[in-house]
Write a protein that holds these residues in place. Sequence first.
Motif, PDB file in Angstrom:
ATOM      1  N   PHE A  76       0.721  -1.035   0.354  1.00 42.75           N
ATOM      2  CA  PHE A  76      -0.225   0.142  -0.276  1.00 42.75           C
ATOM      3  C   PHE A  76       1.123   1.211  -0.283  1.00 42.75           C
ATOM      4  O   PHE A  76       0.367   2.112  -0.502  1.00 42.75           O
ATOM      5  CB  PHE A  76      -0.868  -0.169   1.197  1.00 42.75           C
ATOM      6  CG  PHE A  76      -2.769  -0.390   0.699  1.00 42.75           C
ATOM      7  CD1 PHE A  76      -3.379   0.130   0.582  1.00 42.75           C
ATOM      8  CD2 PHE A  76      -2.406  -1.926   0.834  1.00 42.75           C
ATOM      9  CE1 PHE A  76      -4.335  -0.993  -0.023  1.00 42.75           C
ATOM     10  CE2 PHE A  76      -3.492  -3.365   0.953  1.00 42.75           C
ATOM     11  CZ  PHE A  76      -4.554  -2.170   0.730  1.00 42.75           C
ATOM     12  N   HIS A  77       1.880   1.207   1.017  1.00 38.34           N
ATOM     13  CA  HIS A  77       2.657   2.353   0.487  1.00 38.34           C
ATOM     14  C   HIS A  77       2.986   2.893  -0.874  1.00 38.34           C
ATOM     15  O   HIS A  77       3.351   3.645  -1.642  1.00 38.34           O
ATOM     16  CB  HIS A  77       4.449   2.163   1.765  1.00 38.34           C
ATOM     17  CG  HIS A  77       5.501   3.111   1.390  1.00 38.34           C
ATOM     18  ND1 HIS A  77       4.769   4.385   1.969  1.00 38.34           N
ATOM     19  CD2 HIS A  77       6.368   3.212   0.543  1.00 38.34           C
ATOM     20  CE1 HIS A  77       5.983   4.845   1.568  1.00 38.34           C
ATOM     21  NE2 HIS A  77       6.568   4.362   0.914  1.00 38.34           N
ATOM     22  N   GLU A  78       3.798   1.686  -1.714  1.00 36.06           N
ATOM     23  CA  GLU A  78       4.344   1.631  -3.013  1.00 36.06           C
ATOM     24  C   GLU A  78       3.172   1.886  -3.906  1.00 36.06           C
ATOM     25  O   GLU A  78       3.569   2.970  -4.660  1.00 36.06           O
ATOM     26  CB  GLU A  78       4.819   0.106  -3.601  1.00 36.06           C
ATOM     27  CG  GLU A  78       6.333  -0.030  -3.019  1.00 36.06           C
ATOM     28  CD  GLU A  78       6.919  -1.641  -3.056  1.00 36.06           C
ATOM     29  OE1 GLU A  78       6.237  -2.720  -3.026  1.00 36.06           O
ATOM     30  OE2 GLU A  78       8.206  -1.575  -2.924  1.00 36.06           O
ATOM     31  N   ALA A  79       1.935   1.976  -3.158  1.00 39.00           N
ATOM     32  CA  ALA A  79       1.040   2.758  -4.273  1.00 39.00           C
ATOM     33  C   ALA A  79       0.523   3.317  -4.090  1.00 39.00           C
ATOM     34  O   ALA A  79      -0.555   3.653  -5.033  1.00 39.00           O
ATOM     35  CB  ALA A  79      -0.356   1.307  -4.560  1.00 39.00           C
ATOM     36  N   GLY A  80       0.690   4.640  -2.935  1.00 40.12           N
ATOM     37  CA  GLY A  80       0.429   5.834  -3.053  1.00 40.12           C
ATOM     38  C   GLY A  80      -0.718   6.102  -1.931  1.00 40.12           C
ATOM     39  O   GLY A  80      -1.616   6.792  -2.460  1.00 40.12           O
ATOM     40  N   GLY A  85      -4.938   9.730   0.790  1.00 33.49           N
ATOM     41  CA  GLY A  85      -5.726   9.941   2.093  1.00 33.49           C
ATOM     42  C   GLY A  85      -5.999   9.311   2.697  1.00 33.49           C
ATOM     43  O   GLY A  85      -7.104   9.046   3.753  1.00 33.49           O
ATOM     44  N   LEU A  86      -5.169   8.604   2.128  1.00 29.20           N
ATOM     45  CA  LEU A  86      -5.145   6.467   3.829  1.00 29.20           C
ATOM     46  C   LEU A  86      -4.357   6.434   4.759  1.00 29.20           C
ATOM     47  O   LEU A  86      -3.520   6.383   4.032  1.00 29.20           O
ATOM     48  CB  LEU A  86      -5.839   5.311   2.479  1.00 29.20           C
ATOM     49  CG  LEU A  86      -6.587   5.924   1.285  1.00 29.20           C
ATOM     50  CD1 LEU A  86      -6.821   5.116   0.289  1.00 29.20           C
ATOM     51  CD2 LEU A  86      -8.326   5.501   2.317  1.00 29.20           C
ATOM     52  N   GLU A  87      -4.617   5.362   5.832  1.00 28.45           N
ATOM     53  CA  GLU A  87      -3.362   4.955   6.238  1.00 28.45           C
ATOM     54  C   GLU A  87      -3.448   3.579   6.344  1.00 28.45           C
ATOM     55  O   GLU A  87      -5.040   3.139   6.160  1.00 28.45           O
ATOM     56  CB  GLU A  87      -3.832   5.676   7.629  1.00 28.45           C
ATOM     57  CG  GLU A  87      -3.614   7.506   8.083  1.00 28.45           C
ATOM     58  CD  GLU A  87      -2.361   7.752   8.619  1.00 28.45           C
ATOM     59  OE1 GLU A  87      -1.554   6.277   8.435  1.00 28.45           O
ATOM     60  OE2 GLU A  87      -1.986   8.663   8.567  1.00 28.45           O
ATOM     61  N   PHE A  88      -2.423   2.396   6.789  1.00 27.32           N
ATOM     62  CA  PHE A  88      -2.931   1.660   6.294  1.00 27.32           C
ATOM     63  C   PHE A  88      -2.283   1.235   8.010  1.00 27.32           C
ATOM     64  O   PHE A  88      -0.624   1.093   8.085  1.00 27.32           O
ATOM     65  CB  PHE A  88      -1.947   0.871   5.449  1.00 27.32           C
ATOM     66  CG  PHE A  88      -1.322   1.330   4.600  1.00 27.32           C
ATOM     67  CD1 PHE A  88       0.305   1.472   5.372  1.00 27.32           C
ATOM     68  CD2 PHE A  88      -1.314   2.675   4.459  1.00 27.32           C
ATOM     69  CE1 PHE A  88       1.446   1.889   4.664  1.00 27.32           C
ATOM     70  CE2 PHE A  88       0.019   3.235   3.595  1.00 27.32           C
ATOM     71  CZ  PHE A  88       1.179   3.120   3.983  1.00 27.32           C
ATOM     72  N   GLY A 200      -9.985   3.684  -3.962  1.00 24.18           N
ATOM     73  CA  GLY A 200      -9.293   4.826  -4.106  1.00 24.18           C
ATOM     74  C   GLY A 200      -7.830   4.313  -4.339  1.00 24.18           C
ATOM     75  O   GLY A 200      -6.273   5.484  -4.559  1.00 24.18           O
ATOM     76  N   VAL A 201      -7.646   3.403  -4.145  1.00 28.52           N
ATOM     77  CA  VAL A 201      -5.593   3.222  -4.698  1.00 28.52           C
ATOM     78  C   VAL A 201      -5.831   1.576  -5.471  1.00 28.52           C
ATOM     79  O   VAL A 201      -6.767   0.797  -5.088  1.00 28.52           O
ATOM     80  CB  VAL A 201      -4.628   3.039  -3.641  1.00 28.52           C
ATOM     81  CG1 VAL A 201      -5.146   1.552  -2.571  1.00 28.52           C
ATOM     82  CG2 VAL A 201      -3.118   3.043  -4.003  1.00 28.52           C
ATOM     83  N   THR A 202      -5.086   2.158  -6.038  1.00 25.06           N
ATOM     84  CA  THR A 202      -4.777   0.214  -7.523  1.00 25.06           C
ATOM     85  C   THR A 202      -3.685  -0.185  -6.452  1.00 25.06           C
ATOM     86  O   THR A 202      -2.664  -0.223  -6.480  1.00 25.06           O
ATOM     87  CB  THR A 202      -4.559   0.733  -8.412  1.00 25.06           C
ATOM     88  OG1 THR A 202      -6.182   1.665  -9.333  1.00 25.06           O
ATOM     89  CG2 THR A 202      -4.296  -0.681  -9.497  1.00 25.06           C
ATOM     90  N   VAL A 203      -4.215  -1.859  -6.181  1.00 28.23           N
ATOM     91  CA  VAL A 203      -3.421  -2.352  -5.404  1.00 28.23           C
ATOM     92  C   VAL A 203      -2.843  -3.994  -6.526  1.00 28.23           C
ATOM     93  O   VAL A 203      -4.448  -4.759  -6.144  1.00 28.23           O
ATOM     94  CB  VAL A 203      -3.084  -2.614  -4.081  1.00 28.23           C
ATOM     95  CG1 VAL A 203      -2.030  -3.911  -3.361  1.00 28.23           C
ATOM     96  CG2 VAL A 203      -2.791  -1.734  -3.586  1.00 28.23           C
TER      97      VAL A 203
END
Length: 212
Positions: A76-80, A85-88, A200-203
């Motif tokens: 998720f970090h690498e996916a930005g 606006g997200l936290e994992f 909101g993010v592509t993983v």
Amino acid sequence: MRADCRRARLRSGSVSHEREEAMAVIQHETTIAEAADRLSRELPGHRVEILQGRLTVTPPADGRHARTPTRLTVAFHEAGAEKAGLEFLQGIGIWLPTGEDDYAIPDFSLVEADFLDHKVVRNCYRHDVFRMILEVTSSNWADDTGTKVESYAKADVPVYVIADRHHDEVVIYTDPRGTTYRLRRTFKRGTTLTLPDHLGVTVELPVDMLLD
């Protein structure tokens, strides 16, 4: 909710007989919420949850179990995810609408960036800040594949992912309605899954990475 505590069942693959007796005594003397708080102090490293009015205790994760959330953090970090606006996070509590004292502590959560503004109690946060939850099955796999499906759907968590080591597959639940999810997809080893776009993010994740 005092009398109900006596009927609360406890699950733990490694809790000793002596500890089980101690927990039974605790339940007779306190509410289920108070018992959960005390067990969290008495059993460091164990995960204590209240699921649909039932107190559950899970022993510390093994190495393979612990590795999956760490790998997701990297993905998720690498996916930005932060830029979206997200936290994992690992091991934060979600306050559940299935009972007065219900809460769970997922292995991995994708949440809104302002989740800290929505704390309830017991280091748990409002369910509507959770975008995705992932659980890795262990000794309590029946909770992950049954009770938590209902609980997370009731909490309207948009995406629930299970790295089901018991059945050697990954399951993605989406579109929560009431106490169920309308969509369920299963992925076997040797395949790659793409998490839903509305996160909101592509993983993209190899199934083997989540199971191993």
